[in-house]
Design a protein around this motif. Structure first.
Motif, PDB file in Angstrom:
ATOM      1  N   MET A 291       0.998  -1.424   0.682  1.00 37.64           N
ATOM      2  CA  MET A 291      -0.011   0.013   0.133  1.00 37.64           C
ATOM      3  C   MET A 291       0.789   1.358  -0.007  1.00 37.64           C
ATOM      4  N   ASN A 292       2.168   0.872   0.958  1.00 37.79           N
ATOM      5  CA  ASN A 292       2.566   2.194   0.389  1.00 37.79           C
ATOM      6  C   ASN A 292       3.677   2.235  -0.560  1.00 37.79           C
ATOM      7  N   GLN A 293       4.349   1.765  -0.990  1.00 32.61           N
ATOM      8  CA  GLN A 293       4.211   1.643  -2.099  1.00 32.61           C
ATOM      9  C   GLN A 293       3.376   2.590  -2.988  1.00 32.61           C
ATOM     10  N   ILE A 294       2.304   2.036  -3.422  1.00 31.21           N
ATOM     11  CA  ILE A 294       1.537   2.759  -4.605  1.00 31.21           C
ATOM     12  C   ILE A 294       1.253   3.351  -3.845  1.00 31.21           C
ATOM     13  N   ILE A 295       1.061   4.436  -2.723  1.00 22.66           N
ATOM     14  CA  ILE A 295       1.202   5.499  -2.377  1.00 22.66           C
ATOM     15  C   ILE A 295       2.025   6.760  -3.055  1.00 22.66           C
ATOM     16  N   ASN A 296       4.185   5.744  -2.628  1.00 22.24           N
ATOM     17  CA  ASN A 296       4.570   6.770  -3.227  1.00 22.24           C
ATOM     18  C   ASN A 296       4.525   6.953  -4.818  1.00 22.24           C
ATOM     19  N   MET A 297       4.450   6.126  -5.627  1.00 23.22           N
ATOM     20  CA  MET A 297       4.863   5.779  -6.856  1.00 23.22           C
ATOM     21  C   MET A 297       3.624   6.699  -7.175  1.00 23.22           C
ATOM     22  N   ILE A 298       2.733   7.234  -7.070  1.00 26.26           N
ATOM     23  CA  ILE A 298       1.653   7.919  -7.177  1.00 26.26           C
ATOM     24  C   ILE A 298       1.955   9.535  -6.665  1.00 26.26           C
TER      25      ILE A 298
END
Length: 87
Positions: free
Chosen positions: A1-8
């Motif tokens: 989940m944290n990776q998705i937020i960082n990517m966005i």
């Protein structure tokens, strides 16, 4: 989940940076065009291509000063009027 937020967040930041860089280059290009559009005679430029201010007569200086003072007074009056109309 944290990776998705960082990517966005990274994608959004990249877009903002790109827009800022493009806006800066556009503004710099407009400044160059404005300088070319001044249509000054060749003797009004110094050795480096910068415009040279012509010498003004005392009467012209007085007129310019008067025009600046009037513009300043009008701006102050408009500010005061806007403040009065808020309430």
């Amino acid at each position: 989940m944290n990776q998705i937020i960082n990517m966005i967040i990274r994608q959004v930041m990249n877009q903002l940076i790109r827009r800022g860089v493009n806006a800066g280059f556009d503004k710099a290009g407009q400044m160059g065009q404005r300088r070319q559009q001044q249509n000054l005679p060749p003797d009004a430029l110094d050795d480096y291509g910068n415009p040279v201010q012509p010498q003004l007569t005392p009467e012209e200086r007085r007129q310019q000063r008067h025009a600046r003072q009037q513009a300043r007074q009008q701006r102050q009056q408009m500010k005061a009027l806007r403040k009065m109309n808020r309430f």
